[in-house]
Design a protein around this motif. Structure first.
Motif, short mmCIF file in Angstrom:
data_model
loop_
_atom_site.label_atom_id
_atom_site.label_comp_id
_atom_site.label_asym_id
_atom_site.label_seq_id
_atom_site.Cartn_x
_atom_site.Cartn_y
_atom_site.Cartn_z
N ALA A 1 0.82 -1.21 0.00
CA ALA A 1 0.00 0.00 0.00
C ALA A 1 0.86 1.26 0.00
O ALA A 1 0.46 2.30 -0.54
CB ALA A 1 -0.93 0.00 1.20
N ALA A 2 2.06 1.17 0.58
CA ALA A 2 2.95 2.32 0.58
C ALA A 2 3.36 2.70 -0.83
O ALA A 2 3.49 3.88 -1.16
CB ALA A 2 4.19 2.02 1.43
N ALA A 3 3.59 1.71 -1.68
CA ALA A 3 3.97 1.98 -3.06
C ALA A 3 2.79 2.51 -3.86
O ALA A 3 2.94 3.35 -4.74
CB ALA A 3 4.52 0.72 -3.72
N ALA A 4 1.60 2.00 -3.57
CA ALA A 4 0.41 2.45 -4.29
C ALA A 4 0.06 3.89 -3.97
O ALA A 4 -0.48 4.61 -4.81
CB ALA A 4 -0.77 1.53 -3.96
N ALA A 5 0.37 4.32 -2.73
CA ALA A 5 -0.01 5.67 -2.30
C ALA A 5 1.00 6.73 -2.72
O ALA A 5 0.63 7.86 -3.03
CB ALA A 5 -0.19 5.69 -0.78
N ARG A 6 2.28 6.38 -2.74
CA ARG A 6 3.30 7.38 -3.04
C ARG A 6 4.55 6.68 -3.58
O ARG A 6 4.67 5.46 -3.54
CB ARG A 6 3.67 8.17 -1.78
N ALA B 1 10.30 5.33 -0.83
CA ALA B 1 11.46 6.10 -0.35
C ALA B 1 12.75 5.36 -0.65
O ALA B 1 13.76 5.96 -0.99
CB ALA B 1 11.32 6.35 1.15
N ALA B 2 12.75 4.04 -0.50
CA ALA B 2 13.95 3.25 -0.76
C ALA B 2 14.11 3.02 -2.26
O ALA B 2 13.14 2.99 -3.01
CB ALA B 2 13.87 1.92 -0.02
N ALA B 3 15.36 2.83 -2.68
CA ALA B 3 15.62 2.59 -4.10
C ALA B 3 15.00 1.28 -4.56
O ALA B 3 14.41 1.20 -5.64
CB ALA B 3 17.13 2.59 -4.35
N PHE B 4 15.12 0.24 -3.74
CA PHE B 4 14.59 -1.07 -4.08
C PHE B 4 13.85 -1.64 -2.87
O PHE B 4 14.36 -2.52 -2.18
CB PHE B 4 15.71 -2.02 -4.51
N PRO B 5 12.64 -1.15 -2.60
CA PRO B 5 11.91 -1.63 -1.42
C PRO B 5 11.46 -3.08 -1.62
O PRO B 5 11.27 -3.55 -2.74
CB PRO B 5 10.71 -0.68 -1.35
N ARG B 6 11.31 -3.77 -0.50
CA ARG B 6 10.83 -5.16 -0.51
C ARG B 6 9.42 -5.16 0.05
O ARG B 6 9.19 -4.75 1.18
CB ARG B 6 11.76 -6.03 0.35
N GLY C 1 8.66 -9.73 -2.54
CA GLY C 1 9.72 -9.50 -3.52
C GLY C 1 10.15 -8.06 -3.57
O GLY C 1 9.60 -7.19 -2.87
N LEU C 2 11.15 -7.82 -4.39
CA LEU C 2 11.67 -6.46 -4.57
C LEU C 2 10.87 -5.73 -5.63
O LEU C 2 10.54 -6.29 -6.69
CB LEU C 2 13.14 -6.51 -4.98
N TYR C 3 10.59 -4.47 -5.35
CA TYR C 3 9.86 -3.61 -6.29
C TYR C 3 10.92 -2.85 -7.10
O TYR C 3 11.52 -1.90 -6.62
CB TYR C 3 8.98 -2.66 -5.50
N ARG D 1 6.73 -0.13 -11.93
CA ARG D 1 7.78 -1.08 -11.60
C ARG D 1 7.18 -2.49 -11.56
O ARG D 1 5.96 -2.66 -11.63
CB ARG D 1 8.42 -0.76 -10.25
N VAL D 2 8.07 -3.47 -11.45
CA VAL D 2 7.63 -4.86 -11.36
C VAL D 2 8.06 -5.43 -10.02
O VAL D 2 9.00 -4.95 -9.39
CB VAL D 2 8.20 -5.70 -12.52
N LEU D 3 7.35 -6.48 -9.59
CA LEU D 3 7.69 -7.17 -8.35
C LEU D 3 8.51 -8.41 -8.70
O LEU D 3 7.99 -9.36 -9.28
CB LEU D 3 6.43 -7.57 -7.59
#
Length: 246
Positions: free
Chosen positions: A55-60, A63-68, A139-141, A185-187
């Motif tokens: 949900a963090a990626a969907a909202a904004r 912050a991290a270059a490659f969040p998991r 996985g990594l985004y 991005r892809v997971l």
């Protein structure tokens, strides 16, 4: 006796300018090598990072270059894409991508299942069945692999049967093919010993990995040394030998 010819101002300026240019190009290549190495290091460390809700990626923007991320949803099991012969494997094969729909989300998330090696024929390898019900993934985004040269136009538009095969992954083309929006991005799924897929994901840094940047830096520094050597040799007088009379 003088062994040095006085150089012209033009020769001095030309040599100095050339050496400065070569040194600056070498330093720039070293800087690019350091940047890409740091990027690869962050990517390697990201695989051990704590899992966050998607949900963090969907909202904004993450912050991290490659969040998991942890993601829940359902596969569109009849809409599979095969990236033909990815660069990280010399034997041939396909990287398998499947869209995932999250509950209450119109946008689709493309999931990188992993790599399947070739079977020695022109046909794609046999794909394992996907779960039809709800799934929970980790996985990594990450950004999609580079598209390289777009030769042959949009191959997805010309294919009517699934899975569809492509030699480059273009998310806007996939979105048009699926008729809905797709996340940018892809997971890339975490490694799983029980999976038939090979999930040793490699970050795509283009055709110039750090080692190649360092090789080019060495080349430019060599040019700078060569310019200095040529300057010295052209302005050095050969020593004359005294010939004694018998």
């Amino acid at each position: 006796m003088k062994t040095w010819r006085r150089p012209s101002w033009f020769a001095l300026l030309l040599t100095a300018a050339g050496m400065l240019l070569f040194v600056r190009l070498g330093c720039w290549q070293l800087h690019r090598a350091d940047e890409k190495q740091q990027l690869l290091d962050r990517y390697a460390q990201a695989a051990q990072a704590p899992v966050q809700p998607f949900a963090a990626a969907a909202a904004r923007r993450p912050a991290a270059a490659f969040p998991r991320y942890e993601v829940r949803g359902r596969y569109l099991a009849d809409r599979i894409y095969l990236l033909d012969n990815p660069r990280h494997d010399a034997r041939g094969g396909v990287e398998v991508y499947v869209p995932l729909r999250r509950d209450g989300d119109d946008a689709l998330l493309l999931v990188d299942q992993g790599f399947l090696p070739g079977n020695g024929s022109d046909q794609p390898p046999q794909l394992p069945a996907l779960e039809r019900g709800p799934v929970q993934l980790h996985g990594l985004y990450v950004p999609p692999p580079g598209v390289g040269y777009r030769m042959g136009g949009n191959a997805l538009r010309r294919q009517t049967r699934w899975p569809k095969t492509t030699v480059y992954l273009d998310l806007p083309q996939l979105a048009a093919d699926l008729g809905t929006s797709v996340y940018p991005r892809v997971l890339a799924l975490d490694a799983d010993r029980g999976s038939i897929y090979q999930r040793q994901h490699v970050l795509d840094v283009g055709s110039m990995p750090p080692a190649r940047h360092r090789a080019y830096a060495f080349q430019w520094f060599t040019f700078a040394v060569a310019a200095l050597v040529i300057f010295v040799l052209r302005h050095r007088k050969p020593r004359s030998r005294d010939v004694s009379q018998p």
